[in-house]
Design a protein around this motif. Structure first.
Motif, mmCIF file in Angstrom:
data_model
loop_
_atom_site.group_PDB
_atom_site.id
_atom_site.type_symbol
_atom_site.label_atom_id
_atom_site.label_comp_id
_atom_site.label_asym_id
_atom_site.label_seq_id
_atom_site.Cartn_x
_atom_site.Cartn_y
_atom_site.Cartn_z
ATOM 1 N N PRO A 126 0.829 -1.209 0.000
ATOM 2 C CA PRO A 126 0.000 0.000 0.000
ATOM 3 C C PRO A 126 0.858 1.252 0.000
ATOM 4 O O PRO A 126 1.928 1.303 0.621
ATOM 5 C CB PRO A 126 -0.807 -0.125 1.301
ATOM 6 C CG PRO A 126 -0.018 -1.068 2.156
ATOM 7 C CD PRO A 126 0.660 -2.008 1.218
ATOM 8 N N LEU A 127 0.408 2.252 -0.724
ATOM 9 C CA LEU A 127 1.130 3.517 -0.804
ATOM 10 C C LEU A 127 0.971 4.277 0.506
ATOM 11 O O LEU A 127 -0.133 4.400 1.036
ATOM 12 C CB LEU A 127 0.593 4.351 -1.965
ATOM 13 C CG LEU A 127 1.415 5.567 -2.373
ATOM 14 C CD1 LEU A 127 2.789 5.133 -2.884
ATOM 15 C CD2 LEU A 127 0.690 6.363 -3.466
ATOM 16 N N THR A 128 2.094 4.757 1.043
ATOM 17 C CA THR A 128 2.072 5.513 2.292
ATOM 18 C C THR A 128 2.885 6.789 2.115
ATOM 19 O O THR A 128 3.650 6.932 1.158
ATOM 20 C CB THR A 128 2.683 4.706 3.443
ATOM 21 O OG1 THR A 128 4.077 4.463 3.145
ATOM 22 C CG2 THR A 128 1.971 3.377 3.633
ATOM 23 N N LEU A 145 7.954 9.613 0.361
ATOM 24 C CA LEU A 145 9.144 10.392 0.708
ATOM 25 C C LEU A 145 10.429 9.591 0.467
ATOM 26 O O LEU A 145 11.449 10.167 0.065
ATOM 27 C CB LEU A 145 9.061 10.851 2.164
ATOM 28 C CG LEU A 145 7.969 11.881 2.456
ATOM 29 C CD1 LEU A 145 7.956 12.248 3.943
ATOM 30 C CD2 LEU A 145 8.147 13.142 1.610
ATOM 31 N N ASP A 146 10.386 8.281 0.678
ATOM 32 C CA ASP A 146 11.548 7.442 0.363
ATOM 33 C C ASP A 146 11.898 7.571 -1.118
ATOM 34 O O ASP A 146 13.069 7.757 -1.490
ATOM 35 C CB ASP A 146 11.256 5.967 0.679
ATOM 36 C CG ASP A 146 11.257 5.666 2.173
ATOM 37 O OD1 ASP A 146 11.781 6.499 2.946
ATOM 38 O OD2 ASP A 146 10.727 4.609 2.562
ATOM 39 N N HIS A 167 -3.090 11.917 -2.283
ATOM 40 C CA HIS A 167 -3.816 11.450 -1.093
ATOM 41 C C HIS A 167 -2.921 11.490 0.141
ATOM 42 O O HIS A 167 -3.403 11.443 1.271
ATOM 43 C CB HIS A 167 -4.335 10.023 -1.302
ATOM 44 C CG HIS A 167 -5.375 9.897 -2.361
ATOM 45 N ND1 HIS A 167 -6.617 10.488 -2.260
ATOM 46 C CD2 HIS A 167 -5.350 9.257 -3.565
ATOM 47 C CE1 HIS A 167 -7.328 10.215 -3.347
ATOM 48 N NE2 HIS A 167 -6.584 9.476 -4.151
ATOM 49 N N HIS A 168 -1.601 11.566 -0.079
ATOM 50 C CA HIS A 168 -0.644 11.514 1.028
ATOM 51 C C HIS A 168 0.115 12.828 1.228
ATOM 52 O O HIS A 168 0.463 13.177 2.357
ATOM 53 C CB HIS A 168 0.352 10.380 0.791
ATOM 54 C CG HIS A 168 -0.305 9.057 0.594
ATOM 55 N ND1 HIS A 168 -0.736 8.271 1.638
ATOM 56 C CD2 HIS A 168 -0.645 8.393 -0.551
ATOM 57 C CE1 HIS A 168 -1.306 7.178 1.156
ATOM 58 N NE2 HIS A 168 -1.253 7.215 -0.159
ATOM 59 N N GLY A 203 9.138 17.648 3.052
ATOM 60 C CA GLY A 203 9.260 16.374 3.750
ATOM 61 C C GLY A 203 10.643 15.761 3.613
ATOM 62 O O GLY A 203 11.206 15.253 4.593
ATOM 63 N N ILE A 204 11.226 15.816 2.409
ATOM 64 C CA ILE A 204 12.546 15.191 2.237
ATOM 65 C C ILE A 204 13.661 16.069 2.797
ATOM 66 O O ILE A 204 14.677 15.562 3.278
ATOM 67 C CB ILE A 204 12.821 14.803 0.767
ATOM 68 C CG1 ILE A 204 12.785 16.011 -0.166
ATOM 69 C CG2 ILE A 204 11.842 13.733 0.318
ATOM 70 C CD1 ILE A 204 13.180 15.672 -1.604
ATOM 71 N N VAL A 205 13.474 17.387 2.778
ATOM 72 C CA VAL A 205 14.461 18.262 3.421
ATOM 73 C C VAL A 205 14.509 17.951 4.914
ATOM 74 O O VAL A 205 15.586 17.855 5.519
ATOM 75 C CB VAL A 205 14.124 19.750 3.190
ATOM 76 C CG1 VAL A 205 14.973 20.641 4.084
ATOM 77 C CG2 VAL A 205 14.356 20.131 1.733
ATOM 78 N N ASP A 206 13.353 17.774 5.512
ATOM 79 C CA ASP A 206 13.330 17.487 6.943
ATOM 80 C C ASP A 206 13.938 16.118 7.243
ATOM 81 O O ASP A 206 14.555 15.924 8.285
ATOM 82 C CB ASP A 206 11.898 17.565 7.478
ATOM 83 C CG ASP A 206 11.873 18.048 8.926
ATOM 84 O OD1 ASP A 206 12.500 19.085 9.208
ATOM 85 O OD2 ASP A 206 11.245 17.384 9.770
#
Length: 214
Positions: free
Chosen positions: A12-14, A19-20, A52-53, A63-66
Motif C-alpha cells: 500500500p502507498l504511504t 518520501l523514500d 492522497h498523502h 518532507g525530504i528536506v526534513d
C-alpha cells in the motif's frame, strides 16, 4: 496468464513510501528532476495517487528536506565546544551526502530542522553565551557550513584527464607570471575536504570562546 489472485500484491502507498522515493530521486537527479509524475513512475502508481498523502510538490520537498536534517547528530548536552563541533560537522557531512538540500534548507521549517536549530542554540546557551550572542553565533556557523558545502562540491573530483589538462595549463601560466604562492595553493587542492572544514571550524570556535565571560 496468472490469475489476479496469484499476482503479488503491491504494498500500500504511504507517506513514508512517497518520501523514500522522492529522496532517491533528489539524491540521484537533483530537485529539478523531482516531479509528481516522476515520483509516480518511481512508485509504479498514477501521480494522482500521491496527492492522497502529500498535497503538492512543495510538501514533498519539505518532507525530504526534513528527512535530511533528521540525520544530523544533535550531540548530547556536554561541553559546549565539543557539542557545537560535533553537530556542525555532522550537518556538513549530511549536506555533502544530499547536496541539493543545502540550497533550499532554509525554506523548510519541519520538526527535524527546528530540532537542529534548537540544539545548536542550546549548546551555545549552556556554554554561557547570552541569547544575543547565541543568535549571531548560530547564523555564523550556519553560513560557514553552507558555504563550505558549496566549496567542497565545487572542488569535487571530475574527469581526471580534463582536470590534469586544466591544472597543467594553469600552472604553466602562473609559472610564467611568477605567481608562486598560487601555484603552491593549487598543489594543496584535492585533499580531504573535511580537514579544511575542521580547520575553519576551530577558528570559529576559538573566536567564540574569547567572547565568553571569564
Amino acid at each position: 496468464m496468472p490469475e489476479a489472485a496469484d499476482r503479488p500484491a503491491r504494498a500500500p502507498l504511504t507517506r513514508d513510501a512517497v518520501l523514500d522515493a522522492a529522496l532517491e530521486i533528489a539524491d540521484s537527479e537533483g530537485v529539478d528532476g523531482l516531479s509528481m509524475r516522476s515520483l509516480g513512475r518511481r512508485l509504479g502508481v498514477e501521480a494522482m495517487s500521491i496527492y492522497h498523502h502529500l498535497p503538492n510538490k512543495q510538501a514533498v520537498i519539505d518532507g525530504i528536506v526534513d528527512r535530511v536534517w533528521a540525520d544530523v547528530d544533535l550531540a548530547p548536552a556536554e561541553d559546549w565546544r565539543r557539542a557545537v563541533r560535533r553537530t556542525a560537522r555532522s550537518a556538513f557531512v549530511t549536506l555533502l551526502h544530499h547536496p541539493w538540500a543545502n540550497r533550499i534548507r532554509a525554506s523548510s521549517g519541519g520538526p527535524a530542522r527546528m530540532a537542529y536549530i534548537d540544539a545548536s542554540l542550546g549548546h551555545l546557551r549552556r556554554g554561557g553565551f547570552s541569547a544575543e550572542q547565541a543568535f549571531h553565533a548560530h547564523h555564523v556557523l550556519e553560513a560557514y557550513i553552507q558555504g563550505y558545502v558549496i566549496q567542497a562540491l565545487d572542488f569535487a573530483p571530475g574527469d581526471p584527464d580534463d582536470e590534469r589538462a586544466q591544472r597543467d595549463a594553469a600552472i604553466a601560466y602562473l609559472t610564467d607570471a611568477g605567481m608562486n604562492h598560487l601555484i603552491e595553493h593549487i598543489g594543496l587542492h584535492g585533499g580531504e575536504q573535511g580537514s579544511g572544514f575542521d580547520f575553519g571550524l576551530e577558528l570559529l570556535l576559538d573566536g567564540l570562546a574569547r567572547r565568553l565571560p571569564h
